[in-house]
Design a protein around this motif. Structure first.
Motif, PDB file in Angstrom:
ATOM      1  N   SER A   1     -45.032  46.428  99.784  1.00 11.78           N
ATOM      2  CA  SER A   1     -43.975  47.298 100.293  1.00 11.78           C
ATOM      3  C   SER A   1     -43.189  47.851  99.105  1.00 11.78           C
ATOM      4  O   SER A   1     -43.394  47.425  97.970  1.00 11.78           O
ATOM      5  CB  SER A   1     -43.040  46.499 101.208  1.00 11.78           C
TER       6      SER A   1
ATOM      7  N   VAL B   1     -47.037  49.345 103.328  1.00 13.73           N
ATOM      8  CA  VAL B   1     -47.991  48.225 103.320  1.00 13.73           C
ATOM      9  C   VAL B   1     -49.339  48.673 103.897  1.00 13.73           C
ATOM     10  O   VAL B   1     -50.393  48.204 103.462  1.00 13.73           O
ATOM     11  CB  VAL B   1     -47.408  47.037 104.137  1.00 13.73           C
TER      12      VAL B   1
ATOM     13  N   SER C   1     -35.630  51.479 101.898  1.00 11.98           N
ATOM     14  CA  SER C   1     -36.850  51.460 102.725  1.00 11.98           C
ATOM     15  C   SER C   1     -36.518  51.631 104.196  1.00 11.98           C
ATOM     16  O   SER C   1     -37.220  52.353 104.917  1.00 11.98           O
ATOM     17  CB  SER C   1     -37.595  50.143 102.529  1.00 11.98           C
TER      18      SER C   1
ATOM     19  N   TYR D   1     -41.624  49.961 104.300  1.00 11.78           N
ATOM     20  CA  TYR D   1     -42.413  48.864 104.868  1.00 11.78           C
ATOM     21  C   TYR D   1     -43.731  49.368 105.438  1.00 11.78           C
ATOM     22  O   TYR D   1     -44.740  48.675 105.382  1.00 11.78           O
ATOM     23  CB  TYR D   1     -41.592  48.103 105.910  1.00 11.78           C
TER      24      TYR D   1
END
Length: 161
Positions: free
Chosen positions: A141, A133, A122, A130
């Protein structure tokens, strides 16, 4: 053996991106401190146990590879320990964020390791895991999705359920 469950399950909400990033910043300082200790221990081991000269430490590919491996393993151990013990790291505690299973229990060792692996991906993808989200209806996430976990915000201490 009965799996323990966290409290406050009815009053938690999915954690938004700013709160997650703030907790990550706090935890980044802790990880940096862990990395400093690991690097000093690695340096001392190379110098005093293996007998390398001060000038040669860090120049060989084996020394660099072992240090990198130790840094990754110590980071994974830190997060895995914290998530398994209390569902949160110190940074997450400060921002009242907890990682839990979908039914409100502590996450397993496998889920912790999966979260760690996907967290690296990520971050390597310019944080896209992230930023996800912002687009996911349940504010999940990539680490949440990959490990079947939820990252939630706990109510303030004075609030009753």
């Amino acid at each position: 053996m009965t799996q323990r469950r966290f409290t406050q399950l009815d009053s938690v909400t999915p954690a938004a991106l700013p709160r997650r990033l703030a907790a990550m910043l706090y935890d980044g300082f802790l990880v940096l401190a862990i990395w400093l200790v690991v690097a000093v221990a690695h340096l001392a081991f190379m110098r005093f146990v293996l007998g390398h000269s001060a000038e040669s430490i860090g120049t060989g590919s084996l020394a660099v590879a072992t240090l990198r491996l130790l840094l990754v393993c110590s980071t994974a151990a830190f997060f895995t320990y914290c998530w398994r013990r209390a569902g949160m790291t110190l940074g997450m505690q400060a921002w009242r964020v907890r990682v839990q299973t979908l039914d409100g229990g502590p996450i397993s060792l496998f889920q912790s390791l999966m979260r760690c692996m996907v967290a690296w991906v990520s971050l390597a993808a310019l944080g896209m895991g992230y930023w996800w989200v912002l687009f996911d209806a349940e504010k999940r996430s990539w680490p949440d999705l990959a490990s079947d976990t939820r990252t939630v915000v706990l109510p303030k201490a004075g609030k009753k359920q």
